[in-house]
Design a protein around this motif. Structure first.
Motif, PDB file in Angstrom:
ATOM      1  N   TRP A   1       0.872  -1.224  -0.030  1.00  0.00           N
ATOM      2  CA  TRP A   1      -0.055   0.169  -0.030  1.00  0.00           C
ATOM      3  C   TRP A   1       0.833   1.243  -0.202  1.00  0.00           C
ATOM      4  O   TRP A   1       0.283   2.445  -0.100  1.00  0.00           O
TER       5      TRP A   1
ATOM      6  N   SER B   1      -1.833  10.281  -1.895  1.00  0.00           N
ATOM      7  CA  SER B   1      -3.034   9.580  -2.621  1.00  0.00           C
ATOM      8  C   SER B   1      -3.196  10.803  -3.704  1.00  0.00           C
ATOM      9  O   SER B   1      -3.968  11.759  -3.479  1.00  0.00           O
TER      10      SER B   1
ATOM     11  N   ARG C   1      -6.810   6.133   4.448  1.00  0.00           N
ATOM     12  CA  ARG C   1      -6.571   5.286   3.307  1.00  0.00           C
ATOM     13  C   ARG C   1      -6.074   3.816   3.851  1.00  0.00           C
ATOM     14  O   ARG C   1      -5.329   3.709   3.995  1.00  0.00           O
TER      15      ARG C   1
ATOM     16  N   PHE D   1      -7.033   2.506  -6.354  1.00  0.00           N
ATOM     17  CA  PHE D   1      -5.813   2.918  -5.606  1.00  0.00           C
ATOM     18  C   PHE D   1      -4.771   3.189  -6.365  1.00  0.00           C
ATOM     19  O   PHE D   1      -4.469   2.582  -7.567  1.00  0.00           O
TER      20      PHE D   1
ATOM     21  N   ALA E   1     -11.678   0.520  -5.661  1.00  0.00           N
ATOM     22  CA  ALA E   1     -11.799   0.763  -4.247  1.00  0.00           C
ATOM     23  C   ALA E   1     -12.835   1.799  -4.180  1.00  0.00           C
ATOM     24  O   ALA E   1     -13.659   2.037  -5.225  1.00  0.00           O
TER      25      ALA E   1
END
Length: 198
Positions: free
Chosen positions: A18, A24, A109, A178, A190
């Motif tokens: 991740w 992001s 997140r 993502f 997502a």
């Protein structure tokens, strides 16, 4: 949910699919779209602090929290190196007190979709207690419409509305992908969920 030492082990092993090392894209879009101005922010499950540092650069007063002490150590080092105002703490969102706050905005997140596996109805009230009246938030979570293994935990739209709706009004819920991680070219489907505290 894995215990603290299990999350720490992931950081020791570098098993962090991740952690893209970049803020992001969905967070950046949402901040612009909702015209979110500088305020007190809680970054839940902040990991090594990438999103916290980006938010601090935009003028937000940021506190990042994570269950893994090693993640927080790395985030604090990154903040020092960048001369960032972001602060960090080792906190279990479900149980541990947090001295900072109340917060006007929170970003998540991947914490919600991990926590809900063991405590599906514990997340929303735990977060809401840390927020100021009228606070808003952005939750990014794995999407059950595209099952995968391995990959992030997934949640359905129905579960999101039931579990988060107790404390939050869901203002916007849409699908996105993502940002691709270091070990995967095809990014996972997502949910992007913008909420306001009731």
């Amino acid at each position: 949910m894995p215990e603290i030492h299990d999350w720490n082990q992931r950081y020791l092993e570098g098993n962090l699919p991740w952690d893209t090392g970049l803020p992001s894209t969905e967070l950046q879009k949402a901040v612009m779209q909702h015209k979110l101005g500088p305020c007190r922010v809680l970054d839940i499950g902040c990991g090594t602090g990438t999103n916290s540092l980006w938010l601090a650069e935009q003028g937000f007063e940021v506190t990042g929290i994570d269950l893994a002490p090693l993640a927080i150590e790395r985030a604090e080092q990154r903040a020092r190196d960048a001369h960032s105002s972001a602060t960090f703490a080792v906190v279990d969102i479900l149980t541990a007190p947090l001295a900072a706050g109340p917060f006007d905005f929170f970003f998540d997140r991947g914490c919600y979709h991990a926590v809900r596996r063991e405590a599906p109805h514990g997340y929303a009230p735990a977060v809401a207690r840390l927020l100021a009246p009228g606070a808003c938030g952005l939750i990014l979570a794995g999407n059950a419409n595209e099952p995968h293994d391995p990959g992030p935990p997934v949640v359905s739209e129905k579960q999101i509305r039931e579990e988060l709706g107790t404390e939050f009004e869901i203002i916007e819920l849409h699908e996105f992908r993502f940002d691709p991680g270091p070990m995967r070219e095809e990014p996972f489907l997502a949910w992007s969920c913008w909420v306001e505290k009731r």
